[in-house]
Design a protein around this motif. Sequence first.
Motif, PDB file in Angstrom:
ATOM      1  N   GLU A 161       0.541  -1.644   0.589  1.00  0.00           N
ATOM      2  CA  GLU A 161       0.001   0.321   0.115  1.00  0.00           C
ATOM      3  C   GLU A 161       0.669   1.497  -0.054  1.00  0.00           C
ATOM      4  OE1 GLU A 161      -3.571   0.660   2.604  1.00  0.00           O
ATOM      5  OE2 GLU A 161      -3.913  -1.662   2.672  1.00  0.00           O
ATOM      6  N   ARG A 165       0.731   3.313  -3.101  1.00  0.00           N
ATOM      7  CA  ARG A 165      -0.018   5.222  -2.564  1.00  0.00           C
ATOM      8  C   ARG A 165       1.414   6.108  -2.857  1.00  0.00           C
ATOM      9  NH1 ARG A 165      -4.998   5.033   1.620  1.00  0.00           N
ATOM     10  NH2 ARG A 165      -6.346   5.760   0.066  1.00  0.00           N
ATOM     11  N   GLN A 166       3.057   6.280  -3.170  1.00  0.00           N
ATOM     12  CA  GLN A 166       3.311   6.169  -3.026  1.00  0.00           C
ATOM     13  C   GLN A 166       4.216   7.342  -1.750  1.00  0.00           C
ATOM     14  OE1 GLN A 166       3.666   8.947  -6.673  1.00  0.00           O
ATOM     15  NE2 GLN A 166       4.228   7.067  -7.542  1.00  0.00           N
ATOM     16  N   ILE A 167       3.498   6.582  -0.238  1.00  0.00           N
ATOM     17  CA  ILE A 167       3.839   7.637   1.090  1.00  0.00           C
ATOM     18  C   ILE A 167       5.237   7.303   1.413  1.00  0.00           C
ATOM     19  CG2 ILE A 167       3.166   7.069   2.963  1.00  0.00           C
ATOM     20  CD1 ILE A 167       1.262   6.179   2.248  1.00  0.00           C
ATOM     21  N   PHE A 174      -5.017   9.919   4.711  1.00  0.00           N
ATOM     22  CA  PHE A 174      -6.224  10.316   3.382  1.00  0.00           C
ATOM     23  C   PHE A 174      -7.350  10.399   4.120  1.00  0.00           C
ATOM     24  CE2 PHE A 174      -2.068   7.974   2.048  1.00  0.00           C
ATOM     25  CZ  PHE A 174      -2.122   8.845   0.700  1.00  0.00           C
ATOM     26  N   GLN A 178      -8.901  11.346  -0.512  1.00  0.00           N
ATOM     27  CA  GLN A 178      -7.742  12.002  -1.374  1.00  0.00           C
ATOM     28  C   GLN A 178      -6.725  12.502  -0.214  1.00  0.00           C
ATOM     29  OE1 GLN A 178      -7.515  12.617  -4.183  1.00  0.00           O
ATOM     30  NE2 GLN A 178      -9.008  10.965  -4.594  1.00  0.00           N
ATOM     31  N   VAL A 179      -5.749  13.204  -0.196  1.00  0.00           N
ATOM     32  CA  VAL A 179      -4.472  12.847   0.653  1.00  0.00           C
ATOM     33  C   VAL A 179      -5.046  14.402   1.566  1.00  0.00           C
ATOM     34  CG1 VAL A 179      -2.229  14.681   0.743  1.00  0.00           C
ATOM     35  CG2 VAL A 179      -2.851  12.654  -0.767  1.00  0.00           C
TER      36      VAL A 179
END
Length: 534
Positions: A161, A165-167, A174, A178-179
Amino acid sequence: MLDDTLKAQLQQYLALLRHPICLMASLDDSETGVEMKQLLETIVGLSDKVTLDTSGNDARKPSFVVAREGQSTGVRFAGLPLGHEFTSLVLALLWTGGHPPKVEQDVIDSIKALEGDFNFEVYMSLSCHNCPDVVQALSLMAIVNPNVKTVVIEGGAFQAEVEARQIMAVPMVFLNGQVFGSGRMSVEEIVAKLDTNAGERDAAKLSAKDPFDVLVVGGGPAGAAAAVYAARKGIRVGVAAERFGGQTNDTMAIENYISVLETDGPKFAAALEAQVRHYEVDIMNLQRADKIIPASQPGGLIEVQMANGASLKARSVILSTGARWRNVNVPGEAEYKNKGVAYCPHCDGPLFKGKRTAVIGGGNSGIEAAIDLAGIVKHVTVFEFADQLKADAVLVSKLKSLTNVTIHTHAQTTEITGADGKVNGIRYKDRTTGDDHWVELEGVFVQIGLVPNTEFLKGTLELSKFGEIVVDAKGHTNVPGVFAAGDCTTVPYKQIVIAAGEGAKAALSAFDHLIRMPALPVSEAPTPAHAEAV
């Protein structure tokens, strides 16, 4: 998993439960799933008010919900809430079980008044000291308001995940997919962000306040000390702070505050606030000063205008606005913030496990960050503008002993590059040869010092060439009735203990100023501190 001491402490806390609660688990055969079941069974064994249901089938496994008995919703923890998050788990258990939170009633009322559907997902790491505040805030909101759903996700257990989600920084929140925000946020900040009318109401409420004898602007160690020293004089004191605790909230370990052998930043910040509240100081949090208007005549009222439109007045003002991390100010830094560009190695370092990272800055903070990261990541490259590292010799020696560290001095960072929305490298110029180079990596940690939060004072107070407030030995500024203390001033050595001492000094100077000023007309005079307490 929990030692005997932790079990005993947890059993004492669980005795505070007023209502039965249920732990509803969705488990799998992973190592984390097995450990989660052991943890939940341990908790159940410590209280007859806690039951366990392992029939859950949530898409996120392993996870569990803390819910009131007879209900199916509550706070969901995906992954193990241990490390810094164990306290968050304990509080979720207590609050769900009816034990009242230590939160102002008006905050609870604001949470209850939120309308709509709010589905929060908060990603955290177990080593992040900024994460618990956000996790606990969102947990409280889910417990208080049924319209709020909160899932707390441990990034290490759900790496797929995190990648999808490129965390690359935690805490990351979120809302409805959405962020919503990243970094430390208080429950008041989150509620204010959701309630669009909160700022206007808050501004009106602040503007209606009677004048203060001493108004402290800033709530770090300097501001807290100033408030305590001023309040002990029996006068009316207020603190307007953007974030109470200031930089200490972002400090991992504090080991040099005299009489306190060791603590961490969030605990220290909480202790500061508790002591200030003990003296019944009017704390106005989440308030950023925008302008200061000096008194029109000796002994008159000074006005501080806030960013939300509020106006506060006082007979004297102590500025303790502190400082913030300095930016490199090169292309790519702003674009890739929280997408590979980070400022807290303790919080975000674990997200770069096995990856290549850089640290910009060769002072103590930079070298400490590099040493910390070297134990987690694949490789660390240190970039220092000067001809040698500026950190203490013992830190430099430790750094040079590590096999996965490269050091570049005479290195001027010129760009942080990226692709597909995240960092992929850093460009620098060798200041000796003039040659340009590019280093491939996935993360950049900026550690190049601090900049004072004084922009709003330009043209009003005398500032140094570095933007610091110019003060004399007693904390006086060049404006009568206005004093300053802490990291925002010209006082050398930006240390917690020094800031606290300067705050105390500024408060004593402010009181000395007050007793020498002519009395205000009754209509303008501050309400005595004891009168409000009655």
